[in-house]
Design an enzyme around this catalytic site. Structure first.
Site, PDB file in Angstrom:
ATOM      1  CB  SER A  81      -8.334   0.558   5.521  1.00 14.30           C
ATOM      2  OG  SER A  81      -8.934   1.745   5.848  1.00 14.30           O
ATOM      3  CE  LYS A 126      -3.837   1.845   2.734  1.00 18.75           C
ATOM      4  NZ  LYS A 126      -4.717   1.778   3.872  1.00 18.75           N
ATOM      5  CB  SER A 184      -8.120   3.822   2.995  1.00 17.11           C
ATOM      6  OG  SER A 184      -7.138   2.930   3.857  1.00 17.11           O
TER       7      SER A 184
HETATM    8  N1  GLN Z   1     -12.762   3.705   6.245  1.00 15.67           N
HETATM    9  C1  GLN Z   1     -12.331   4.280   7.444  1.00 15.67           C
HETATM   10  C2  GLN Z   1     -11.983   5.744   7.179  1.00 15.67           C
HETATM   11  O1  GLN Z   1     -12.390   6.074   6.371  1.00 15.67           O
HETATM   12  C3  GLN Z   1     -10.972   3.304   7.817  1.00 15.67           C
HETATM   13  C4  GLN Z   1      -9.899   4.041   7.122  1.00 15.67           C
HETATM   14  C5  GLN Z   1      -8.644   2.828   7.568  1.00 15.67           C
HETATM   15  O2  GLN Z   1      -9.026   1.744   8.224  1.00 15.67           O
HETATM   16  N2  GLN Z   1      -7.661   3.304   7.104  1.00 15.67           N
HETATM   17  O3  GLN Z   1     -11.507   6.047   8.253  1.00 15.67           O
END
Ligand code: GLN
Length: 473
Positions: free
Chosen positions: A175, A76, A151
């Site tokens: 994420s 990532k 994400s």
């Molecule tokens: N969807 C969550 C957010 O927008 C999780 C993001 C993540 O785990 N980095 O914060």
């Protein structure tokens, strides 16, 4: 080349000389090229990956290769790899190159994994659909009209589309698990403090954990075994021994599983996911496990507490991107102050700005107690109440996502709706507990969905072995 789904398959073919690591990497590179339109990779390290492959082939010939020989992996774009660009999918890190490698990267390389490239994600890991990247959205390879989740959307798409065998992601509020659910993969978030965050670009430091996307539990367990454990560069790490997870996957004992009534009865949960959830419960009971329903009247507090605390931490973590130390600097600045303000205004995307403002607000003198302190108290209650259930149960079973992957563009206009996507995933991050999403369902709309197992702190061994039983049900 055949589509490999596990390292074991690859290593068998390496041993019988059916393929070489170089041929494997060539095949992945070709597929990355063919699937470019998915927009999963921000950069492919092609020539370097091929050179490394040759070296690993030479080591294999001498029987000196590491345990991950044949593992082709993507990172990532918020995980540092020395001498390579890293941007957290943000314009503000334009042109920035890592000065050192993340601990996880060093440990994977030491075992002869090959890093094939860096993967698109939501900017600074903020999002649930990969639509917040400064470099465009990522397509779900199972239905290209749909989001892959976020994400770590690029990480999920890359594995699901067969562009590499496994990928690393980061999970601050879901994420890894949410995109794994949307793309039909195994998504692991280890216990907070299990894997070093050194070299992970911080979003919310008391929540962030690095984890994996794989097709199999075997590969997830092997990667964790190699990445986990003490690191002098991350003081939040536990010194707890790292078990040989991959050697302890056989499962026999009778298990106590809990689930929450309010979660499965939530109006937002897709009825087909709910149906599958209860089918799995029935099968577990038939195997002789105890499955009990529990009350957890805090579901509505999870997402608000998560967004107050993570935005507060983000506003502090992202203060370092000032137009001076890293990456992007505005050309329109006339003095120091406008260098800061214009670089930040031009460099950050809308969602990141929204969260920095929200975080600054909840930390501001007049509102600190009302929001930040309050949310910390809520976090403590959530942790205590979750651990209470886990004191008499081995695992909590829960959905990963309220529905299958949604259409690209469908939710972007409504941030609150987007935040509610995280309803089932943030509990593991608020409490620090390990959780794994397993591809356990297929919807009549043809998209996969996952169910999630959350375990006790540092009980990944039990979690993997039970997950293996679950996935075979
Ligand atoms: N969807 C969550 C957010 O927008 C999780 C993001 C993540 O785990 N980095 O914060």
């Amino acid at each position: 080349m055949k589509q490999y789904r596990s390292l074991a398959e690859i290593q068998t073919d390496l041993q019988s000389h059916a393929i070489s690591v170089k041929q494997l990497v060539e095949a992945y590179l070709q597929r990355v090229e063919e699937k470019k339109h998915l927009n999963a990779f921000l950069e492919v390290f092609a020539s370097e990956a091929l050179e490394n492959a040759e070296q690993i082939d030479a080591k294999l010939a001498e029987n000196k290769a590491g345990g991950l020989a044949g593992m082709v992996i993507g990172l990532k774009d918020n995980i540092c790899y020395k001498g390579h660009k890293v941007s957290a999918s943000s314009k503000i890190l334009e042109g920035f190159e890592s000065l050192y490698s993340a601990t996880v990267v060093e440990r994977l390389l030491a075992e002869d994994a090959i890093i094939i490239g860096r993967l698109n994600c939501d900017e600074f890991a903020m999002g649930s659909s990969n639509e917040n990247s400064a470099f465009g959205n990522v397509l779900n390879p199972l239905n290209e009209k749909k989001v892959p989740g976020g994400s770590s959307g690029g990480s999920a798409t890359a594995v699901a589309a067969g562009l590499c065998l496994a990928t690393l992601g980061s999970d601050t509020g879901g994420s890894i698990r949410q995109p794994a659910s949307f793309c039909g993969l195994v998504g692991l978030k280890p216990t907070y403090g299990r894997v070093s965050r050194y070299g992970l670009i911080a979003y919310a430091s008391s929540f962030d954990q690095i984890g994996t996307f794989t097709h199999t539990i075997e590969d997830a367990s092997l990667l964790l075994e190699i990445m986990a454990g003490k690191d002098e560069y991350d003081s939040t790490l536990s010194s707890e021994e790292v078990p040989k997870y991959s050697k302890a996957l056989s499962f026999s004992k009778k298990t106590n599983i809990a689930y929450y009534k309010s979660y499965v009865e939530h109006e937002g949960l897709d009825p087909e996911i709910k149906k599958r959830f209860f089918e799995i419960i029935e099968k577990l009971k038939q195997q002789g496990h105890s499955v009990t329903e529990h009350d957890f009247p805090f579901l509505d507090y999870l997402v608000p507490a998560y967004y107050v605390l993570t935005t507060a931490e983000a506003s502090s973590n992202l203060a370092r991107y000032d137009g001076i130390h890293y990456g992007y600097r505005s050309n329109n600045a006339t003095d120091l102050n406008t260098t800061y303000t214009k670089s930040r205004s031009e460099g950050f995307g809308p969602e990141v700005k929204r969260r920095i403002m929200l975080g600054t607000y909840v930390l501001s003198a007049g509102y600190y107690d009302a929001y930040y302190t309050q949310a910390q108290k809520v976090r403590r209650i959530l942790r205590d109440k979750t651990n209470e259930v886990l004191s008499t149960n081995d695992f909590i079973l829960l959905p990963t996502t309220p529905h299958t992957a949604f259409d690209i563009g469908q939710q972007v206009a409504d941030p609150i709706k987007m935040y509610l996507e995280d309803i089932y995933t943030v509990q593991a991050n608020l409490t620090g507990l390990p959780a794994i999403s397993l591809p356990l369902g297929k919807h009549s709309n043809n998209m996969p969905f996952g169910l999630q197992l959350m375990g006790k702190s540092f009980c990944e061994t039990e979690m993997f072995s039970f997950a293996k039983n679950l996935i075979n049900l």
